[in-house]
Design a protein around this motif. Structure first.
Motif, short mmCIF file in Angstrom:
data_model
loop_
_atom_site.label_atom_id
_atom_site.label_comp_id
_atom_site.label_asym_id
_atom_site.label_seq_id
_atom_site.Cartn_x
_atom_site.Cartn_y
_atom_site.Cartn_z
N PRO A 67 -68.22 21.42 45.75
CA PRO A 67 -68.07 22.24 44.55
C PRO A 67 -68.72 23.61 44.73
CG PRO A 67 -69.78 20.60 44.23
CD PRO A 67 -69.15 20.30 45.54
N ILE A 68 -68.54 24.50 43.77
CA ILE A 68 -68.97 25.88 43.95
C ILE A 68 -70.44 25.95 44.31
CG2 ILE A 68 -69.23 28.13 42.87
CD1 ILE A 68 -66.82 27.43 41.09
N SER A 69 -70.68 26.48 45.50
CA SER A 69 -72.04 26.63 46.01
C SER A 69 -72.00 27.69 47.10
CB SER A 69 -72.56 25.31 46.60
OG SER A 69 -71.72 24.87 47.64
N ILE A 70 -73.16 28.25 47.41
CA ILE A 70 -73.24 29.23 48.49
C ILE A 70 -73.04 28.50 49.81
CG2 ILE A 70 -74.66 30.96 49.64
CD1 ILE A 70 -76.14 31.37 46.98
N ASP A 71 -72.03 28.87 50.55
CA ASP A 71 -71.67 28.15 51.77
C ASP A 71 -70.83 29.07 52.67
OD1 ASP A 71 -70.73 26.43 53.75
OD2 ASP A 71 -70.39 24.76 52.37
N THR A 72 -71.28 29.29 53.88
CA THR A 72 -70.57 30.19 54.80
C THR A 72 -69.76 29.44 55.85
OG1 THR A 72 -72.53 30.36 56.21
CG2 THR A 72 -72.25 32.05 54.50
N VAL A 123 -72.21 30.73 38.92
CA VAL A 123 -72.34 29.28 39.08
C VAL A 123 -73.13 28.96 40.34
CG1 VAL A 123 -71.08 27.13 39.51
CG2 VAL A 123 -70.29 28.72 37.74
N ALA A 124 -72.77 29.60 41.45
CA ALA A 124 -73.43 29.34 42.73
C ALA A 124 -74.90 29.75 42.71
CB ALA A 124 -72.71 30.07 43.85
N CYS A 125 -75.25 30.72 41.85
CA CYS A 125 -76.62 31.23 41.79
C CYS A 125 -77.36 30.74 40.55
CB CYS A 125 -76.59 32.76 41.80
SG CYS A 125 -75.97 33.47 43.34
N ASN A 126 -76.87 29.66 39.95
CA ASN A 126 -77.54 29.05 38.80
C ASN A 126 -77.80 30.07 37.69
OD1 ASN A 126 -77.74 26.41 40.01
ND2 ASN A 126 -79.41 27.22 41.28
N ASN A 127 -76.79 30.92 37.45
CA ASN A 127 -76.83 31.92 36.40
C ASN A 127 -77.92 32.98 36.57
OD1 ASN A 127 -74.61 31.09 34.75
ND2 ASN A 127 -75.84 29.34 34.08
N ASP A 128 -78.41 33.11 37.79
CA ASP A 128 -79.35 34.18 38.10
C ASP A 128 -78.51 35.44 38.38
OD1 ASP A 128 -80.99 36.04 39.48
OD2 ASP A 128 -82.33 34.44 40.15
N THR A 129 -78.51 36.36 37.43
CA THR A 129 -77.62 37.51 37.53
C THR A 129 -77.96 38.41 38.71
OG1 THR A 129 -78.98 38.72 35.93
CG2 THR A 129 -77.07 37.49 35.07
N ARG A 130 -79.25 38.56 39.01
CA ARG A 130 -79.64 39.41 40.12
C ARG A 130 -79.16 38.82 41.44
NH1 ARG A 130 -80.23 44.42 40.43
NH2 ARG A 130 -81.15 44.23 38.35
N ARG A 131 -79.34 37.51 41.62
CA ARG A 131 -78.85 36.84 42.82
C ARG A 131 -77.32 36.94 42.90
NH1 ARG A 131 -80.07 30.97 43.07
NH2 ARG A 131 -79.35 31.12 45.22
N ALA A 132 -76.64 36.80 41.77
CA ALA A 132 -75.17 36.85 41.75
C ALA A 132 -74.68 38.21 42.23
CB ALA A 132 -74.64 36.56 40.35
N MET A 133 -75.31 39.28 41.79
CA MET A 133 -74.92 40.61 42.26
C MET A 133 -75.20 40.77 43.75
SD MET A 133 -75.80 43.42 39.29
CE MET A 133 -77.54 43.01 39.13
N THR A 134 -76.33 40.24 44.19
CA THR A 134 -76.67 40.31 45.62
C THR A 134 -75.67 39.54 46.45
OG1 THR A 134 -79.03 40.55 45.13
CG2 THR A 134 -78.45 39.81 47.35
N LEU A 135 -75.29 38.36 45.99
CA LEU A 135 -74.31 37.54 46.71
C LEU A 135 -72.96 38.25 46.76
CD1 LEU A 135 -73.53 34.92 48.14
CD2 LEU A 135 -73.11 33.89 45.88
N TYR A 136 -72.56 38.86 45.68
CA TYR A 136 -71.29 39.57 45.65
C TYR A 136 -71.27 40.66 46.72
CZ TYR A 136 -67.12 41.90 43.86
OH TYR A 136 -65.87 42.44 43.75
N ARG A 137 -72.35 41.40 46.81
CA ARG A 137 -72.42 42.49 47.79
C ARG A 137 -72.43 41.95 49.22
NH1 ARG A 137 -76.22 44.95 43.62
NH2 ARG A 137 -75.09 46.78 42.81
N HIS A 138 -73.16 40.85 49.42
CA HIS A 138 -73.20 40.28 50.77
C HIS A 138 -71.85 39.67 51.15
CE1 HIS A 138 -77.25 40.72 52.41
NE2 HIS A 138 -77.68 40.69 51.16
N ASN A 139 -71.12 39.15 50.17
CA ASN A 139 -69.78 38.64 50.47
C ASN A 139 -68.88 39.77 50.95
OD1 ASN A 139 -67.51 36.51 50.14
ND2 ASN A 139 -66.77 38.25 48.97
N LEU A 140 -69.03 40.95 50.36
CA LEU A 140 -68.24 42.10 50.81
C LEU A 140 -68.59 42.46 52.25
CD1 LEU A 140 -68.31 44.49 47.71
CD2 LEU A 140 -66.41 43.08 48.51
#
Length: 229
Positions: free
Chosen positions: A183-188, A20-37
Motif C-alpha cells: 500500500p502507499i508508502s515511501i518505496d524506491t 499518506v506516505a508521510c503520515n500527513n506530515d506536510t513538510r515531509r510530503a513537500m520534501t518527498l515530492y521534490r525528491h521524487n522529481l
C-alpha cells in the motif's frame, strides 16, 4: 513555501499520496515530492542513454539485413510492415514521421530514426514484428544468457523487459510518482528494479553501462535520500 500554497499550485489530488506516505506530515510530503522529481530526472537520464544505445544497436543490425533506409522501406508498399495488418500501428507512426520529413524536404534515415518513440523499438520484439523484421534482432544481445526450459531468453522475454522500461518512462513523462510502494508508502524498489533492468540489458548488448553513464548516474544516491525522508 507554506504547504497550503504548495498544494494549491500542485493540487490536492496529486499531493494526496505524498501525505499518506508521510503520515500527513506536510513538510515531509513537500520534501518527498521534490525528491521524487530529482529521482525522475536521474532515471530519465538513464533511460535516455539506454534508449539511444538500444536504438542504435537495432539500426546497425537492421541495416545489415535490410539496407540503409530500412525503416522507411518497411512502410512503403510491399515493405515488411506494410504487408501485415497486425503491424499497422507501428506502420502508421513511422509513415507519419516519414511524410512530415518529406513535406519539409528534410528526410534522412537518421532523422527518421530519431523521430521514433521508445514503443516503436519495444514492438520490434513482439512476435509479429520480430518475424516480419527477419528474426534477427536477438543478435544485438550477444551476451544474453542461454535459454533454459525454465528461463527462455527469447524475443518475448526482451519485449517484457522493454515494456517495464517503457512504463516507467511514460510515468515520468506524465509526471507520475515513482517513489511509492503498495500500500502507499515511501518505496524506491520500482525505480531500482528498472534501473537494474537497464544495466542488465546494457550488459546483454555488450555495453559497459556503468562506464557509459559515469558521472551521470545518481539513481542509487537519490533513492537512499528518499528512504531517509
Amino acid at each position: 513555501m507554506k504547504y497550503t500554497e504548495f498544494e494549491d499550485i500542485i493540487s490536492s489530488d496529486r499531493m494526496r499520496k505524498y501525505l499518506v506516505a508521510c503520515n500527513n506530515d506536510t513538510r515531509r510530503a513537500m520534501t518527498l515530492y521534490r525528491h521524487n522529481l530529482t529521482l525522475s530526472q536521474q532515471m530519465f537520464t538513464m533511460i535516455s542513454c539506454f534508449e539511444v544505445a538500444f536504438r542504435n544497436k537495432i539500426d546497425k543490425e537492421m541495416k545489415r539485413h535490410w539496407g540503409n533506409d530500412w525503416l522507411r522501406d518497411f512502410v512503403m508498399p510491399g515493405g515488411a510492415f506494410a504487408s501485415d495488418g497486425r503491424a499497422a500501428g507501428t506502420k502508421k507512426i513511422i509513415k507519419k514521421a516519414y511524410d512530415d520529413l518529406m513535406n519539409n524536404n528534410d528526410y534522412s534515415h537518421s532523422k527518421l530514426l530519431s523521430q521514433m518513440e521508445f514503443g516503436v523499438w519495444k514492438y520490434m520484439f513482439n512476435n509479429v514484428q520480430y518475424r516480419l523484421g527477419g528474426r534477427c534482432l536477438l543478435n544485438i544481445f550477444p551476451n544474453k544468457p542461454r535459454s533454459t526450459p525454465q528461463n527462455q531468453i527469447d524475443n518475448s522475454r526482451i519485449f517484457q523487459e522493454l515494456d517495464h522500461i517503457n512504463n516507467i518512462r511514460n510515468r515520468i513523462a506524465h509526471h507520475e510518482p515513482i517513489c511509492f510502494g503498495r500500500p502507499i508508502s515511501i518505496d524506491t524498489n520500482y525505480a531500482l528494479r528498472n534501473y537494474a533492468r537497464m544495466l542488465m540489458l546494457f550488459g546483454w548488448m555488450g555495453i559497459d553501462g556503468p562506464k557509459l553513464v559515469y558521472g551521470l548516474d545518481h539513481v542509487g544516491d537519490e533513492c537512499s535520500k528518499i528512504m531517509c525522508i
